[in-house]
Design a protein around this motif. Structure first.
Motif, PDB file in Angstrom:
ATOM      1  N   SER A 177       0.828  -1.207   0.000  1.00 16.64           N
ATOM      2  CA  SER A 177       0.000   0.000   0.000  1.00 16.64           C
ATOM      3  C   SER A 177       0.862   1.256   0.000  1.00 16.64           C
ATOM      4  N   TYR A 178       1.957   1.230   0.767  1.00 16.21           N
ATOM      5  CA  TYR A 178       2.837   2.395   0.815  1.00 16.21           C
ATOM      6  C   TYR A 178       3.385   2.740  -0.573  1.00 16.21           C
ATOM      7  N   LEU A 179       3.666   1.702  -1.369  1.00 12.44           N
ATOM      8  CA  LEU A 179       4.269   1.932  -2.681  1.00 12.44           C
ATOM      9  C   LEU A 179       3.239   2.315  -3.743  1.00 12.44           C
ATOM     10  N   LEU A 180       2.110   1.585  -3.771  1.00 11.91           N
ATOM     11  CA  LEU A 180       1.199   1.704  -4.900  1.00 11.91           C
ATOM     12  C   LEU A 180       0.098   2.747  -4.713  1.00 11.91           C
ATOM     13  N   LEU A 181      -0.485   2.805  -3.512  1.00 11.49           N
ATOM     14  CA  LEU A 181      -1.676   3.641  -3.348  1.00 11.49           C
ATOM     15  C   LEU A 181      -1.427   5.120  -3.615  1.00 11.49           C
ATOM     16  N   PRO A 182      -0.326   5.721  -3.156  1.00 12.75           N
ATOM     17  CA  PRO A 182      -0.121   7.140  -3.499  1.00 12.75           C
ATOM     18  C   PRO A 182      -0.039   7.371  -5.004  1.00 12.75           C
ATOM     19  N   LEU A 183       0.591   6.445  -5.729  1.00 18.47           N
ATOM     20  CA  LEU A 183       0.688   6.610  -7.180  1.00 18.47           C
ATOM     21  C   LEU A 183      -0.680   6.477  -7.840  1.00 18.47           C
ATOM     22  N   ARG A 280       3.109  10.879  -0.221  1.00 11.55           N
ATOM     23  CA  ARG A 280       3.865   9.823  -0.887  1.00 11.55           C
ATOM     24  C   ARG A 280       5.206   9.592  -0.189  1.00 11.55           C
ATOM     25  N   GLU A 281       5.912  10.659   0.152  1.00 16.05           N
ATOM     26  CA  GLU A 281       7.204  10.517   0.818  1.00 16.05           C
ATOM     27  C   GLU A 281       7.046   9.946   2.225  1.00 16.05           C
ATOM     28  N   ALA A 282       5.988  10.331   2.926  1.00 17.29           N
ATOM     29  CA  ALA A 282       5.754   9.788   4.261  1.00 17.29           C
ATOM     30  C   ALA A 282       5.481   8.293   4.209  1.00 17.29           C
ATOM     31  N   ALA A 283       4.712   7.847   3.209  1.00 14.16           N
ATOM     32  CA  ALA A 283       4.429   6.419   3.078  1.00 14.16           C
ATOM     33  C   ALA A 283       5.702   5.637   2.753  1.00 14.16           C
ATOM     34  N   LEU A 284       6.523   6.162   1.869  1.00 18.05           N
ATOM     35  CA  LEU A 284       7.778   5.484   1.529  1.00 18.05           C
ATOM     36  C   LEU A 284       8.740   5.466   2.716  1.00 18.05           C
ATOM     37  N   ALA A 285       8.720   6.526   3.531  1.00 14.17           N
ATOM     38  CA  ALA A 285       9.598   6.563   4.706  1.00 14.17           C
ATOM     39  C   ALA A 285       9.205   5.510   5.736  1.00 14.17           C
ATOM     40  N   ALA A 286       7.932   5.129   5.776  1.00 15.92           N
ATOM     41  CA  ALA A 286       7.478   4.099   6.728  1.00 15.92           C
ATOM     42  C   ALA A 286       7.756   2.689   6.238  1.00 15.92           C
ATOM     43  N   LEU A 287       8.162   2.538   4.976  1.00 17.13           N
ATOM     44  CA  LEU A 287       8.362   1.207   4.397  1.00 17.13           C
ATOM     45  C   LEU A 287       9.458   0.398   5.095  1.00 17.13           C
ATOM     46  N   PRO A 288      10.632   0.970   5.461  1.00 16.53           N
ATOM     47  CA  PRO A 288      11.665   0.152   6.124  1.00 16.53           C
ATOM     48  C   PRO A 288      11.195  -0.493   7.420  1.00 16.53           C
ATOM     49  N   PHE A 289      10.296   0.155   8.142  1.00 13.46           N
ATOM     50  CA  PHE A 289       9.795  -0.418   9.393  1.00 13.46           C
ATOM     51  C   PHE A 289       9.053  -1.722   9.127  1.00 13.46           C
ATOM     52  N   THR A 290       8.169  -1.731   8.135  1.00 12.33           N
ATOM     53  CA  THR A 290       7.399  -2.941   7.843  1.00 12.33           C
ATOM     54  C   THR A 290       8.294  -4.056   7.304  1.00 12.33           C
TER      55      THR A 290
END
Length: 446
Positions: A177-183, A280-290
């Motif tokens: 979701s972090y990668l695709l939904l903002p796009l 979009r940047e906030a979602a990508l920044a949360a990706l390493p945690f998951t």
């Protein structure tokens, strides 16, 4: 380690080897046995990932939805909590149903059940429609509980930790979701984003129906020594839930599970507000945690297959406690009257430092979750539906509480890191329960 615990561990390993040999013989006799466990191991985490990714729709699109529909932080917190609360309440009954009729059937039913709610979410016009869609998506947690029962019943016992770790790693579906939904939202509008998951969900349900199979339920053998008539299912369930041994590992697991689920849903909005990042940047920044949690869960399960990592929960809890303590510090300015005048001290955690600490904590949480689920399987392999469902229920309800705590910290306390403070206090309470359990267990052995 005490001698009696070493003896228990050796007996458990011998029993695991005997059961593995029996399972291998069954697979050799079954023509579908060669690929059936592989199908389960591959498709079940994918189903897990899709269900969890559907929950994070509100997290990624929350900023846009708040601006469009005009609701505040408290309403947004309730919206995030809805799928987690319904999912927590559905986990234990769905796990019991999977034990009775088969995990594959329950997983397929739950995957099909969330499809109309994904479609309805794309057509929602007010806040109440969003809440109804969130509640429907929460029913997908039945697929998570059923998949846990399904995987634990089909995987080889000597590799149960690895199989359960791979299954639990489906939580990285939040990264999808972090990668695709903002796009998708930027290109086609937010209403198209929920429809993105319809085809994959239907495809996984079809693959489970075509290529996976449920193991035949073993017939219940009456106990000839039982003098009293058997209790009704609700009475028997309540009697089993009164046993503390069922709660001791499930309680610790629920903290790590609930914390990850809540943070995965809250982090995009938190990073966007705290560090003034675009969505979009906030979602990508949360990706390493998951990703760190997913990798850690596989590692923790594999390590727990090799040896009894009961003491690992203490080290993991202590490390996570230190991380939460550091994450709890809000930006502040302090003035100290020095000899030559006033000394001003300023603290504001940089984004890279926050993300690094968060990722390290996520990896530790993943290791804890993987090893704990393997311990649950080892201690309660015949009651995975009950104990595993209990762990998911407690974790889901705890996760549903956290967005409300985060919103209270923002609106009433005025400190965004108040949520991490609450997690810090909750982990201390959990560790105190662990200490009490350890002391009572030693007293019972004395």
């Amino acid at each position: 380690m005490p001698a009696d615990q070493e003896l228990d561990q050796e007996l458990d390993q011998e029993l695991d080897q005997e059961l593995d040999q029996e399972l291998d013989q069954e697979l050799d006799q079954d023509p579908t046995g060669g690929y059936r466990p592989l199908v389960v191991v591959l498709l079940s985490p994918l189903a897990f990932a899709l269900v969890f990714a559907s929950w994070t729709i509100f997290a990624v699109l929350g900023v846009e939805l708040k601006a469009l529909l005009g609701f505040g932080e408290a309403h947004f917190a309730v919206l995030l909590a809805m799928p987690m609360a319904i999912g927590g309440l559905a986990a234990l009954p769905m796990a019991a149903l999977a034990q009775r009729i088969g995990g594959r059937r329950v997983m397929i039913a739950c995957l099909l059940l969330i499809c109309p709610f994904l479609w309805g979410l794309s057509h929602a016009s007010d806040y109440h429609h969003l809440l109804l869609a969130g509640a429907g998506l929460g029913l997908g947690a039945g697929s998570l509980a059923a998949g846990l029962v399904y995987v634990s019943g089909l995987c080889p016992r000597r590799h149960a930790g690895l199989a359960l770790g791979l299954y639990g790693a489906g939580m990285v579906g939040a990264g999808l979701s972090y990668l695709l939904l903002p796009l998708i939202s930027q290109a086609y509008g937010w209403r198209t984003a929920p429809l993105l998951y319809l085809l994959p969900v239907l495809l996984v349900a079809a693959l489970l129906w075509l290529f996976a199979e449920d193991r035949e339920a073993e017939p219940d053998v009456p106990d000839p020594l039982q003098e009293s008539p058997p209790r009704s299912p609700p009475a028997a369930l309540l009697r089993r839930l009164a046993c503390w041994r069922l709660w001791r590992l499930a309680l610790v697991y629920s903290f790590f599970y609930g914390t990850f689920v809540a943070l995965a849903l809250w982090l995009p909005a938190y990073l966007s507000a705290q560090y003034r990042l675009p969505l979009r940047e906030a979602a990508l920044a949360a990706l390493p945690f998951t990703l760190a949690v997913g990798v850690g869960q596989v590692v923790g399960g594999a390590l727990a297959d090799a040896r009894d990592f009961r003491a690992l929960r203490w080290w993991v809890s202590a490390f996570v406690l230190v991380c939460l303590f550091l994450l709890s510090y809000p930006p502040f300015v302090m003035q100290v009257q020095g000899v030559h005048g006033v000394i001003a001290l300023h603290y504001d955690a940089p984004l890279w430092g926050f993300l690094l600490l968060l990722s390290l904590m996520g990896a530790a949480m993943g290791v804890g979750k993987g090893s704990l689920m393997r311990l649950i399987h080892r201690d309660h392999r015949d009651e995975m539906a009950l104990v595993g469902g209990l762990a998911l229920t407690l974790g889901g309800l705890f996760a549903a509480l956290l967005p409300l705590v985060f919103a209270v910290g923002n609106e009433w306390v005025g400190i965004r890191t108040a949520g991490f403070m609450f997690l810090y206090a909750s982990l201390i309470a959990c560790m105190l329960v662990m200490v009490w359990d350890h002391a009572s267990d030693r007293g019972a052995r004395a």
